[in-house]
Design a protein around this motif. Sequence first.
Motif, PDB file in Angstrom:
ATOM      1  N   PRO A  41      -3.077  -2.095 -49.505  1.00 62.12           N
ATOM      2  CA  PRO A  41      -2.391  -0.807 -49.348  1.00 62.12           C
ATOM      3  C   PRO A  41      -2.147  -0.129 -50.685  1.00 62.12           C
ATOM      4  N   GLU A  42      -2.130   1.190 -50.660  1.00 62.24           N
ATOM      5  CA  GLU A  42      -1.771   1.997 -51.818  1.00 62.24           C
ATOM      6  C   GLU A  42      -0.605   2.902 -51.435  1.00 62.24           C
ATOM      7  N   ALA A  43       0.186   3.282 -52.421  1.00 60.74           N
ATOM      8  CA  ALA A  43       1.387   4.074 -52.160  1.00 60.74           C
ATOM      9  C   ALA A  43       1.051   5.391 -51.473  1.00 60.74           C
ATOM     10  N   ASP A  44      -0.022   6.046 -51.897  1.00 59.29           N
ATOM     11  CA  ASP A  44      -0.384   7.339 -51.302  1.00 59.29           C
ATOM     12  C   ASP A  44      -0.668   7.199 -49.807  1.00 59.29           C
ATOM     13  N   PHE A  45      -1.296   6.101 -49.430  1.00 62.43           N
ATOM     14  CA  PHE A  45      -1.612   5.892 -48.022  1.00 62.43           C
ATOM     15  C   PHE A  45      -0.334   5.690 -47.208  1.00 62.43           C
ATOM     16  N   ILE A  46       0.584   4.867 -47.709  1.00 62.32           N
ATOM     17  CA  ILE A  46       1.844   4.635 -47.000  1.00 62.32           C
ATOM     18  C   ILE A  46       2.655   5.932 -46.939  1.00 62.32           C
ATOM     19  N   ASP A  47       2.655   6.691 -48.039  1.00 61.00           N
ATOM     20  CA  ASP A  47       3.328   7.992 -48.037  1.00 61.00           C
ATOM     21  C   ASP A  47       2.776   8.880 -46.931  1.00 61.00           C
ATOM     22  N   GLY A  48       1.450   8.873 -46.780  1.00 64.29           N
ATOM     23  CA  GLY A  48       0.818   9.702 -45.757  1.00 64.29           C
ATOM     24  C   GLY A  48       1.212   9.292 -44.349  1.00 64.29           C
ATOM     25  N   LEU A  49       1.303   7.979 -44.107  1.00 67.92           N
ATOM     26  CA  LEU A  49       1.725   7.495 -42.794  1.00 67.92           C
ATOM     27  C   LEU A  49       3.147   7.955 -42.483  1.00 67.92           C
ATOM     28  N   ASP A  86      13.325   4.975 -57.838  1.00 63.82           N
ATOM     29  CA  ASP A  86      12.820   4.878 -59.207  1.00 63.82           C
ATOM     30  C   ASP A  86      11.521   4.090 -59.243  1.00 63.82           C
ATOM     31  N   ALA A  87      10.792   4.290 -60.316  1.00 58.20           N
ATOM     32  CA  ALA A  87       9.438   3.750 -60.427  1.00 58.20           C
ATOM     33  C   ALA A  87       9.406   2.234 -60.290  1.00 58.20           C
ATOM     34  N   ALA A  88      10.395   1.558 -60.865  1.00 59.97           N
ATOM     35  CA  ALA A  88      10.410   0.095 -60.832  1.00 59.97           C
ATOM     36  C   ALA A  88      10.550  -0.425 -59.410  1.00 59.97           C
ATOM     37  N   ASP A  89      11.477   0.160 -58.643  1.00 59.80           N
ATOM     38  CA  ASP A  89      11.683  -0.280 -57.265  1.00 59.80           C
ATOM     39  C   ASP A  89      10.470   0.073 -56.394  1.00 59.80           C
ATOM     40  N   SER A  90       9.888   1.231 -56.667  1.00 60.34           N
ATOM     41  CA  SER A  90       8.709   1.644 -55.909  1.00 60.34           C
ATOM     42  C   SER A  90       7.546   0.685 -56.147  1.00 60.34           C
ATOM     43  N   GLU A  91       7.343   0.304 -57.391  1.00 53.36           N
ATOM     44  CA  GLU A  91       6.270  -0.632 -57.725  1.00 53.36           C
ATOM     45  C   GLU A  91       6.524  -1.999 -57.105  1.00 53.36           C
ATOM     46  N   LYS A  92       7.785  -2.417 -57.089  1.00 54.73           N
ATOM     47  CA  LYS A  92       8.132  -3.703 -56.495  1.00 54.73           C
ATOM     48  C   LYS A  92       7.836  -3.705 -54.990  1.00 54.73           C
ATOM     49  N   ALA A  93       8.175  -2.611 -54.322  1.00 48.95           N
ATOM     50  CA  ALA A  93       7.926  -2.515 -52.884  1.00 48.95           C
ATOM     51  C   ALA A  93       6.433  -2.553 -52.583  1.00 48.95           C
ATOM     52  N   LEU A  94       5.645  -1.882 -53.415  1.00 51.15           N
ATOM     53  CA  LEU A  94       4.201  -1.866 -53.203  1.00 51.15           C
ATOM     54  C   LEU A  94       3.594  -3.241 -53.465  1.00 51.15           C
ATOM     55  N   ILE A  95       4.080  -3.925 -54.496  1.00 55.11           N
ATOM     56  CA  ILE A  95       3.576  -5.269 -54.794  1.00 55.11           C
ATOM     57  C   ILE A  95       3.877  -6.218 -53.635  1.00 55.11           C
TER      58      ILE A  95
END
Length: 241
Positions: A41-49, A86-95
């Motif tokens: 998964p990529e963030a853009d795809f989840i954002d789109g959903l 924030d960027a750190a939490d967003s990256e953690k969620a994606l990981i």
Amino acid sequence: MSSNTQPLTQSALTQSSISNIDFVEYQGLARILHHCLIRYPEADFIDGLKECDVAGSWPEFSQRQQNSTGRKLLGDFLQQWSSDIDAADSEKALITLKLDYGQLFFGPGEPTAVPQGSVYLCEEQLINDRTTVELMDYYRAHGVELQLDYKQPIDHIGLFFAVLDQTFGRLQSEIDNQALIRFIQVLLQQHLLPWALRCCELANEHAKTDFYRGIALLTTDFLLQLQQDFQVLALDKRLFR
């Protein structure tokens, strides 16, 4: 083709509920499941959903338990997903999401819900085994071509939804094309349904996130709906996991 193929009769076609299918909707669902299952998964795809409210707009079909639970799990996940954190939490969620996809469908090590059909259908549980070759022959006979990001077995569950996406797209303007309808029936009966529900069961059992639990259940429900719509019974094949 396998020697134990059960022929589909013309009467099954005439009695089916094909005319009630919204093929635009079915194509959209197949495309979503393809992207969810075929790659990390990529963030853009989840954002789109989330922006498209996929969970809220997902059809209820026959109101099976897998549908209601899957829609709730996916909806809860997407509601908590935010591009504003924030960027750190967003990256953690994606990981976390990527790690869940990896352990389910990719690796390292053996995935807990292997996405290739031959692993379930062949005693040696190998990738690219006999049933993969049978599927390859079936696609070749019907002029099916797949655009692959990288070389991989064609019996990946995500690639089946790519083929369904293409076929539903054609049926939007060729609703009376019996050859296309039969193509889907045989694809479901012989090549996908005998093992795919087990794959989804394992994905639901081992998923660590509500996203992939929801996707596993919605995939199950969609497959059951297709089985109902196209009036097919999966070939009774022994599963080796």
